[in-house]
Motif scaffolding. Structure first.
Motif, mmCIF file in Angstrom:
data_model
loop_
_atom_site.group_PDB
_atom_site.id
_atom_site.type_symbol
_atom_site.label_atom_id
_atom_site.label_comp_id
_atom_site.label_asym_id
_atom_site.label_seq_id
_atom_site.Cartn_x
_atom_site.Cartn_y
_atom_site.Cartn_z
ATOM 1 N N UNK A 267 0.832 -1.201 0.000
ATOM 2 C CA UNK A 267 0.000 0.000 0.000
ATOM 3 C C UNK A 267 0.868 1.253 0.000
ATOM 4 N N UNK A 268 0.309 2.385 -0.430
ATOM 5 C CA UNK A 268 1.100 3.628 -0.472
ATOM 6 C C UNK A 268 1.676 4.021 0.874
ATOM 7 N N UNK A 269 0.932 3.788 1.952
ATOM 8 C CA UNK A 269 1.427 4.196 3.264
ATOM 9 C C UNK A 269 2.640 3.374 3.692
ATOM 10 N N UNK A 270 2.781 2.164 3.140
ATOM 11 C CA UNK A 270 3.988 1.375 3.415
ATOM 12 C C UNK A 270 5.166 1.952 2.650
ATOM 13 N N UNK A 271 4.956 2.274 1.373
ATOM 14 C CA UNK A 271 6.028 2.838 0.549
ATOM 15 C C UNK A 271 6.486 4.190 1.088
ATOM 16 N N UNK A 272 5.544 5.021 1.477
ATOM 17 C CA UNK A 272 5.881 6.365 1.949
ATOM 18 C C UNK A 272 6.462 6.361 3.351
ATOM 19 N N UNK A 273 6.219 5.296 4.111
ATOM 20 C CA UNK A 273 6.756 5.211 5.459
ATOM 21 C C UNK A 273 5.975 5.986 6.491
ATOM 22 N N UNK A 274 4.709 6.315 6.212
ATOM 23 C CA UNK A 274 3.906 7.085 7.149
ATOM 24 C C UNK A 274 3.296 6.234 8.261
ATOM 25 N N UNK A 308 7.024 1.281 -7.231
ATOM 26 C CA UNK A 308 6.682 2.056 -6.039
ATOM 27 C C UNK A 308 6.207 3.459 -6.412
ATOM 28 N N UNK A 309 6.788 4.055 -7.422
ATOM 29 C CA UNK A 309 6.332 5.366 -7.864
ATOM 30 C C UNK A 309 4.903 5.282 -8.394
ATOM 31 N N UNK A 310 4.601 4.205 -9.128
ATOM 32 C CA UNK A 310 3.239 4.016 -9.624
ATOM 33 C C UNK A 310 2.246 3.834 -8.474
ATOM 34 N N UNK A 311 2.651 3.088 -7.450
ATOM 35 C CA UNK A 311 1.782 2.892 -6.287
ATOM 36 C C UNK A 311 1.430 4.232 -5.653
ATOM 37 N N UNK A 312 2.385 5.140 -5.638
ATOM 38 C CA UNK A 312 2.164 6.437 -5.002
ATOM 39 C C UNK A 312 1.403 7.423 -5.881
ATOM 40 N N UNK A 313 1.548 7.321 -7.200
ATOM 41 C CA UNK A 313 1.062 8.426 -8.036
ATOM 42 C C UNK A 313 0.199 8.015 -9.236
ATOM 43 N N UNK A 314 0.312 6.810 -9.754
ATOM 44 C CA UNK A 314 -0.341 6.484 -11.023
ATOM 45 C C UNK A 314 -1.839 6.271 -10.852
ATOM 46 N N UNK A 315 -2.599 6.784 -11.786
ATOM 47 C CA UNK A 315 -4.041 6.564 -11.799
ATOM 48 C C UNK A 315 -4.337 5.139 -12.266
ATOM 49 N N UNK A 316 -5.408 4.570 -11.769
ATOM 50 C CA UNK A 316 -5.770 3.203 -12.150
ATOM 51 C C UNK A 316 -6.262 3.190 -13.595
ATOM 52 N N UNK A 317 -5.744 2.260 -14.359
ATOM 53 C CA UNK A 317 -6.123 2.125 -15.759
ATOM 54 C C UNK A 317 -7.028 0.908 -15.918
#
Length: 420
Positions: A267-274, A308-317
């Motif tokens: 999930x994004x919160x894992x990648x971002x470290x929040x 990881x960049x896609x997890x944080x920013x990419x829109x779902x296609x």
């Protein structure tokens, strides 16, 4: 119940990984399985680079399995321990996993009806884990096994974590002992919880400023180390590198700060470290639904950094006119893959909130295992009675791992290698 390793005959290896090797074993009539077959996961205490931490992870999984009692979660049949090995037996799932099943389909995608069935049972298993305070953190198709009757069972719990849950939604049974602090993990193997939960993820903004600054510096260091550590594996699990600081601060907030999971499912919160809570499992459900429907995960990039960049920013296609043809399915995916955990489906009402989604309209949640016919029934298992006499000794298997190779031999492709 004790597993008698002197009498256990392994028929074949089901899978290997950093936390153990899984064997299909012909059951001793007096032992687990009562004359049938079972899966035996064996942790070799000598093979781990970080023996103490790996031993703790293995014992945490055994402890958790001993507490599970749910139709879509495995039960602990028995254990065995020697000075060199720790082994535990669970029921064998002859249908393989969802990844194998998907690749066997002509177009390698599941129908909406099949997705509804498998995801409903997966949600029920996760709900039971969450009600006991356990966040799973490694949902992927390889970890969703198919039993002989076609129903699912989750497997592989060494990346799970105990987190605080509100008193109002706590399980009536005592929770398992909290997992210890672990430092490293490099591999995974593929073998082959149901109450309403109030939100437990709280904001880090209430922490003292200096503590937050220290936490950010720690996460930057550990995330970088985890990325470097994971480069060896194709679908690598991002693993806990160091929890010492995070465990002391995160537990009070109802969060974990481990950089852990499988890269395409984190999930994004894992990648971002929040910091993350139970909601990372609902994100992974969204990724799993997408992969089952479209044959690929939604955020996979050319490399780990791009993923990881896609997890944080990419829109779902969504391919083609899928949103018009399957509005309930795509809406479910979109709401599960909400980057803000507080807006993610399942945050406010746990599994019950997901069960109420229109995609699951008409689902008999309380009778999944009794009245719902699985989309796929595995063929009858072969009779291994004769093969049991020709099986191999589990302990001898591990002894060969530690024998020095003959002089001049090439061991780069050894079948007994513990590295993948």
């Amino acid at each position: 119940m004790e597993v008698d390793l002197d009498r256990a005959r392994a028929l074949r290896v089901l899978g290997r990984g950093a936390m153990g090797t899984v064997f299909l074993v012909a059951a001793d009539p007096s032992g687990p399985g009562c004359g049938g077959r079972y899966a035996l996961k064996v942790f070799d205490k000598r093979s781990s680079a970080s023996k103490r931490d790996a031993d703790r992870r293995a014992r945490w999984e055994v402890t958790l399995l001993s507490r599970l009692a749910h139709p879509h979660l495995p039960s602990l049949l028995g254990t065995a321990e020697t000075p060199d090995l720790l082994a535990w037996a669970v029921p064998y799932c002859p249908g393989g996993d969802l990844n194998e099943l998907r690749y066997s389909l002509p177009d390698r995608v599941f129908s909406p009806a099949a997705i509804r069935f498998y995801i409903a049972e997966t949600i029920s298993a996760l709900a039971d884990l969450h009600a006991s305070g356990v966040v799973y953190r490694d949902l992927k198709p390889e970890n969703v096994l198919l039993r002989a009757d076609g129903h699912v069972t989750l497997t592989d719990f060494d990346l799970s974590r105990l987190l605080p849950v509100p008193t109002s939604s706590a399980s009536t049974s005592p929770p398992p002992q909290a997992p210890p602090v672990f430092h490293r993990r490099t591999r995974t193997f593929a073998a082959g919880h149901h109450a309403k939960r109030e939100p437990t993820v709280s904001s880090a903004a209430s922490a003292p400023k200096q503590q937050l600054q220290n936490l950010v510096r720690f996460l930057m260091r550990s995330n970088g180390a985890a990325l470097e550590l994971a480069k060896k594996t194709k679908s690598a699990r991002v693993s806990p590198v160091s929890r010492k600081f995070a465990a002391s601060s995160g537990a009070a907030w109802g969060k974990s700060y481990s950089f852990v999971g499988t890269e395409e499912y984190v999930a994004p919160e894992v990648v971002s470290g929040y910091g993350h809570g139970f909601d990372v499992d609902w994100w992974a459900v969204g990724v799993l639904v997408y992969e089952m429907a479209f044959g690929r995960t939604p955020f996979k990039g050319k490399n780990r950094k791009e993923t990881f960049r896609n997890v944080l920013h990419m829109e779902i296609d969504f391919p083609g006119d899928t949103q018009r043809r399957m509005p309930e399915l795509t809406d479910l995916i979109s709401r599960l893959l909400e980057r803000d955990p507080a807006r993610r489906l399942g945050y406010a009402g746990g599994a019950d909130e997901i069960r109420a989604h229109p995609f699951f309209a008409g689902m008999a949640w309380d009778m999944l295992a009794e009245v719902t016919r699985p989309p796929y029934i595995p063929p009858p298992a072969e009779d291994d009675a004769a093969a049991a006499g020709e099986g191999f000794d589990v302990r001898d298997y591990f002894k060969k791992l530690h024998q020095p190779p003959p002089p001049g031999s090439d061991t780069s492709s050894s079948d007994f290698s513990s590295e993948f």
